[in-house]
Scaffold this motif. Structure first.
Motif, PDB file in Angstrom:
ATOM      1  N   ALA A   1      39.844  51.306  33.998  1.00 33.54           N
ATOM      2  CA  ALA A   1      38.874  50.759  34.947  1.00 33.54           C
ATOM      3  C   ALA A   1      37.885  49.832  34.241  1.00 33.54           C
ATOM      4  O   ALA A   1      37.582  48.737  34.739  1.00 33.54           O
ATOM      5  CB  ALA A   1      38.146  51.891  35.670  1.00 33.54           C
ATOM      6  N   MET A   2      37.422  50.237  33.079  1.00 41.55           N
ATOM      7  CA  MET A   2      36.458  49.412  32.353  1.00 41.55           C
ATOM      8  C   MET A   2      37.088  48.116  31.852  1.00 41.55           C
ATOM      9  O   MET A   2      36.395  47.118  31.676  1.00 41.55           O
ATOM     10  CB  MET A   2      35.855  50.198  31.186  1.00 41.55           C
ATOM     11  CG  MET A   2      34.955  51.344  31.640  1.00 41.55           C
ATOM     12  SD  MET A   2      33.575  50.789  32.659  1.00 41.55           S
ATOM     13  CE  MET A   2      32.582  49.966  31.423  1.00 41.55           C
ATOM     14  N   SER A   3      38.408  48.125  31.644  1.00 42.69           N
ATOM     15  CA  SER A   3      39.074  46.894  31.188  1.00 42.69           C
ATOM     16  C   SER A   3      38.945  45.787  32.229  1.00 42.69           C
ATOM     17  O   SER A   3      39.044  44.603  31.892  1.00 42.69           O
ATOM     18  CB  SER A   3      40.548  47.169  30.879  1.00 42.69           C
ATOM     19  OG  SER A   3      41.330  47.244  32.063  1.00 42.69           O
ATOM     20  N   LEU A   4      38.722  46.173  33.476  1.00 39.38           N
ATOM     21  CA  LEU A   4      38.614  45.188  34.560  1.00 39.38           C
ATOM     22  C   LEU A   4      37.303  44.410  34.525  1.00 39.38           C
ATOM     23  O   LEU A   4      37.077  43.532  35.358  1.00 39.38           O
ATOM     24  CB  LEU A   4      38.809  45.871  35.916  1.00 39.38           C
ATOM     25  CG  LEU A   4      40.179  46.527  36.111  1.00 39.38           C
ATOM     26  CD1 LEU A   4      40.245  47.257  37.441  1.00 39.38           C
ATOM     27  CD2 LEU A   4      41.311  45.519  35.965  1.00 39.38           C
ATOM     28  N   MET A   5      36.466  44.704  33.549  1.00 42.88           N
ATOM     29  CA  MET A   5      35.246  43.921  33.377  1.00 42.88           C
ATOM     30  C   MET A   5      35.562  42.519  32.858  1.00 42.88           C
ATOM     31  O   MET A   5      34.762  41.601  33.021  1.00 42.88           O
ATOM     32  CB  MET A   5      34.283  44.627  32.420  1.00 42.88           C
ATOM     33  CG  MET A   5      33.690  45.898  33.006  1.00 42.88           C
ATOM     34  SD  MET A   5      32.607  46.773  31.876  1.00 42.88           S
ATOM     35  CE  MET A   5      31.322  45.579  31.615  1.00 42.88           C
ATOM     36  N   LYS A   6      36.730  42.356  32.221  1.00 35.91           N
ATOM     37  CA  LYS A   6      37.106  41.059  31.661  1.00 35.91           C
ATOM     38  C   LYS A   6      37.964  40.289  32.656  1.00 35.91           C
ATOM     39  O   LYS A   6      38.941  40.825  33.187  1.00 35.91           O
ATOM     40  CB  LYS A   6      37.875  41.244  30.356  1.00 35.91           C
ATOM     41  CG  LYS A   6      37.032  41.840  29.252  1.00 35.91           C
ATOM     42  CD  LYS A   6      37.809  41.922  27.962  1.00 35.91           C
ATOM     43  CE  LYS A   6      36.920  42.463  26.849  1.00 35.91           C
ATOM     44  NZ  LYS A   6      37.666  42.524  25.582  1.00 35.91           N
ATOM     45  N   ALA A   7      37.625  39.035  32.865  1.00 34.11           N
ATOM     46  CA  ALA A   7      38.324  38.193  33.842  1.00 34.11           C
ATOM     47  C   ALA A   7      39.819  38.119  33.567  1.00 34.11           C
ATOM     48  O   ALA A   7      40.630  38.185  34.498  1.00 34.11           O
ATOM     49  CB  ALA A   7      37.712  36.794  33.859  1.00 34.11           C
ATOM     50  N   GLU A   8      40.196  38.006  32.308  1.00 35.54           N
ATOM     51  CA  GLU A   8      41.628  37.898  31.994  1.00 35.54           C
ATOM     52  C   GLU A   8      42.383  39.185  32.344  1.00 35.54           C
ATOM     53  O   GLU A   8      43.534  39.147  32.789  1.00 35.54           O
ATOM     54  CB  GLU A   8      41.873  37.498  30.528  1.00 35.54           C
ATOM     55  CG  GLU A   8      41.355  38.468  29.498  1.00 35.54           C
ATOM     56  CD  GLU A   8      39.931  38.200  29.009  1.00 35.54           C
ATOM     57  OE1 GLU A   8      39.593  38.705  27.918  1.00 35.54           O
ATOM     58  OE2 GLU A   8      39.166  37.499  29.706  1.00 35.54           O
ATOM     59  N   ASN A   9      41.725  40.326  32.208  1.00 30.39           N
ATOM     60  CA  ASN A   9      42.360  41.593  32.587  1.00 30.39           C
ATOM     61  C   ASN A   9      42.450  41.727  34.104  1.00 30.39           C
ATOM     62  O   ASN A   9      43.444  42.228  34.626  1.00 30.39           O
ATOM     63  CB  ASN A   9      41.616  42.773  31.980  1.00 30.39           C
ATOM     64  CG  ASN A   9      41.773  42.842  30.479  1.00 30.39           C
ATOM     65  OD1 ASN A   9      42.711  42.283  29.915  1.00 30.39           O
ATOM     66  ND2 ASN A   9      40.842  43.508  29.825  1.00 30.39           N
ATOM     67  N   ARG A  10      41.409  41.280  34.797  1.00 31.94           N
ATOM     68  CA  ARG A  10      41.468  41.306  36.267  1.00 31.94           C
ATOM     69  C   ARG A  10      42.621  40.442  36.772  1.00 31.94           C
ATOM     70  O   ARG A  10      43.361  40.836  37.680  1.00 31.94           O
ATOM     71  CB  ARG A  10      40.137  40.847  36.878  1.00 31.94           C
ATOM     72  CG  ARG A  10      39.019  41.846  36.724  1.00 31.94           C
ATOM     73  CD  ARG A  10      37.811  41.491  37.573  1.00 31.94           C
ATOM     74  NE  ARG A  10      37.234  40.199  37.260  1.00 31.94           N
ATOM     75  CZ  ARG A  10      36.338  39.973  36.313  1.00 31.94           C
ATOM     76  NH1 ARG A  10      35.920  40.978  35.548  1.00 31.94           N
ATOM     77  NH2 ARG A  10      35.844  38.772  36.112  1.00 31.94           N
ATOM     78  N   ALA A  11      42.801  39.289  36.176  1.00 31.82           N
ATOM     79  CA  ALA A  11      43.890  38.392  36.591  1.00 31.82           C
ATOM     80  C   ALA A  11      45.241  39.051  36.344  1.00 31.82           C
ATOM     81  O   ALA A  11      46.125  39.009  37.214  1.00 31.82           O
ATOM     82  CB  ALA A  11      43.789  37.059  35.842  1.00 31.82           C
ATOM     83  N   ARG A  12      45.414  39.677  35.195  1.00 29.27           N
ATOM     84  CA  ARG A  12      46.674  40.369  34.897  1.00 29.27           C
ATOM     85  C   ARG A  12      46.895  41.517  35.869  1.00 29.27           C
ATOM     86  O   ARG A  12      48.006  41.734  36.356  1.00 29.27           O
ATOM     87  CB  ARG A  12      46.666  40.877  33.454  1.00 29.27           C
ATOM     88  CG  ARG A  12      46.810  39.754  32.439  1.00 29.27           C
ATOM     89  CD  ARG A  12      46.782  40.224  30.985  1.00 29.27           C
ATOM     90  NE  ARG A  12      47.668  41.344  30.769  1.00 29.27           N
ATOM     91  CZ  ARG A  12      47.298  42.479  30.152  1.00 29.27           C
ATOM     92  NH1 ARG A  12      46.075  42.623  29.681  1.00 29.27           N
ATOM     93  NH2 ARG A  12      48.158  43.455  29.972  1.00 29.27           N
ATOM     94  N   TRP A  13      45.848  42.271  36.147  1.00 27.20           N
ATOM     95  CA  TRP A  13      45.925  43.396  37.081  1.00 27.20           C
ATOM     96  C   TRP A  13      46.335  42.917  38.463  1.00 27.20           C
ATOM     97  O   TRP A  13      47.238  43.466  39.090  1.00 27.20           O
ATOM     98  CB  TRP A  13      44.577  44.120  37.117  1.00 27.20           C
ATOM     99  CG  TRP A  13      44.350  45.006  38.297  1.00 27.20           C
ATOM    100  CD1 TRP A  13      43.497  44.779  39.335  1.00 27.20           C
ATOM    101  CD2 TRP A  13      44.982  46.257  38.578  1.00 27.20           C
ATOM    102  NE1 TRP A  13      43.564  45.815  40.227  1.00 27.20           N
ATOM    103  CE2 TRP A  13      44.462  46.737  39.792  1.00 27.20           C
ATOM    104  CE3 TRP A  13      45.941  47.020  37.913  1.00 27.20           C
ATOM    105  CZ2 TRP A  13      44.859  47.937  40.358  1.00 27.20           C
ATOM    106  CZ3 TRP A  13      46.343  48.225  38.477  1.00 27.20           C
ATOM    107  CH2 TRP A  13      45.809  48.672  39.691  1.00 27.20           C
ATOM    108  N   LEU A  14      45.673  41.878  38.940  1.00 26.91           N
ATOM    109  CA  LEU A  14      45.938  41.389  40.288  1.00 26.91           C
ATOM    110  C   LEU A  14      47.330  40.755  40.422  1.00 26.91           C
ATOM    111  O   LEU A  14      47.902  40.752  41.508  1.00 26.91           O
ATOM    112  CB  LEU A  14      44.853  40.398  40.708  1.00 26.91           C
ATOM    113  CG  LEU A  14      43.464  41.024  40.920  1.00 26.91           C
ATOM    114  CD1 LEU A  14      42.403  39.945  41.108  1.00 26.91           C
ATOM    115  CD2 LEU A  14      43.470  41.986  42.094  1.00 26.91           C
ATOM    116  N   SER A  15      47.881  40.276  39.323  1.00 24.80           N
ATOM    117  CA  SER A  15      49.208  39.659  39.400  1.00 24.80           C
ATOM    118  C   SER A  15      50.330  40.693  39.418  1.00 24.80           C
ATOM    119  O   SER A  15      51.386  40.442  40.003  1.00 24.80           O
ATOM    120  CB  SER A  15      49.420  38.666  38.253  1.00 24.80           C
ATOM    121  OG  SER A  15      49.563  39.351  37.027  1.00 24.80           O
ATOM    122  N   ASP A  16      50.120  41.862  38.799  1.00 18.93           N
ATOM    123  CA  ASP A  16      51.153  42.911  38.786  1.00 18.93           C
ATOM    124  C   ASP A  16      50.484  44.239  38.434  1.00 18.93           C
ATOM    125  O   ASP A  16      50.427  44.623  37.264  1.00 18.93           O
ATOM    126  CB  ASP A  16      52.264  42.581  37.789  1.00 18.93           C
ATOM    127  CG  ASP A  16      53.456  43.516  37.894  1.00 18.93           C
ATOM    128  OD1 ASP A  16      53.312  44.635  38.463  1.00 18.93           O
ATOM    129  OD2 ASP A  16      54.533  43.147  37.398  1.00 18.93           O
TER     130      ASP A  16
END
Length: 148
Positions: free
Chosen positions: A38-53
């Motif tokens: 959950a805390m990894s989602l603080m970074k934009a690049e991680n949010r983008a990876r999360w949202l893509s798959d």
């Protein structure tokens, strides 16, 4: 002054509070990787990876399958049971575009408007929500009275 008290017995008493999950050290250990995700989602690049798959991103974390399924289902109550910390989980619902109020209202079974109105009125009444055990005993007594 009283003598020492068994810490496990003391912490076990927290499980008797209806609708409340006290974030104990045991829950913190259980949810460590869930909360790190959950805390990894603080970074934009991680949010983008999360949202893509979502599933592929989750599989990078050593969480239990049950935790991963609860994340995918956005079952916040279950995530709390599985060691999630609401302040860490807020990164997940924020990534989904939900406010804290919107996400927490889903945990209560209320609409956002109903939840806001309840909180504006001072929150839930403590009556009837102090002890799971006492509620069961009271319900059992009431059922016994009805059968007499």
């Amino acid at each position: 002054m009283t003598g020492p008290r068994d810490i496990h017995q003391y912490l076990g008493e927290f499980d008797d509070i209806p609708g409340t999950r006290v974030y104990t050290a045991a829950r913190a250990r259980k949810g460590y990787h869930l909360n790190q995700f959950a805390m990894s989602l603080m970074k934009a690049e991680n949010r983008a990876r999360w949202l893509s798959d979502e599933r592929a991103y989750l599989d990078e974390w050593p969480m239990t399958e049950e935790q991963k399924q609860a994340v995918l289902a956005r079952d916040y109550n279950r995530l709390l049971d599985l060691g999630g910390n609401i302040y860490f989980l807020s990164k997940l619902f924020s990534t989904d575009g939900l406010s804290f109020v919107q996400a927490v209202s889903t945990m209560t079974g209320m609409s956002v408007e109903e939840y806001k109105a309840m909180m504006d009125a001072g929150g839930r009444s403590p009556e009837g929500v102090r002890s799971i055990k006492a509620n069961r005993e009271a319900q059992g007594s009431a059922e016994n009275e009805e059968t007499r």
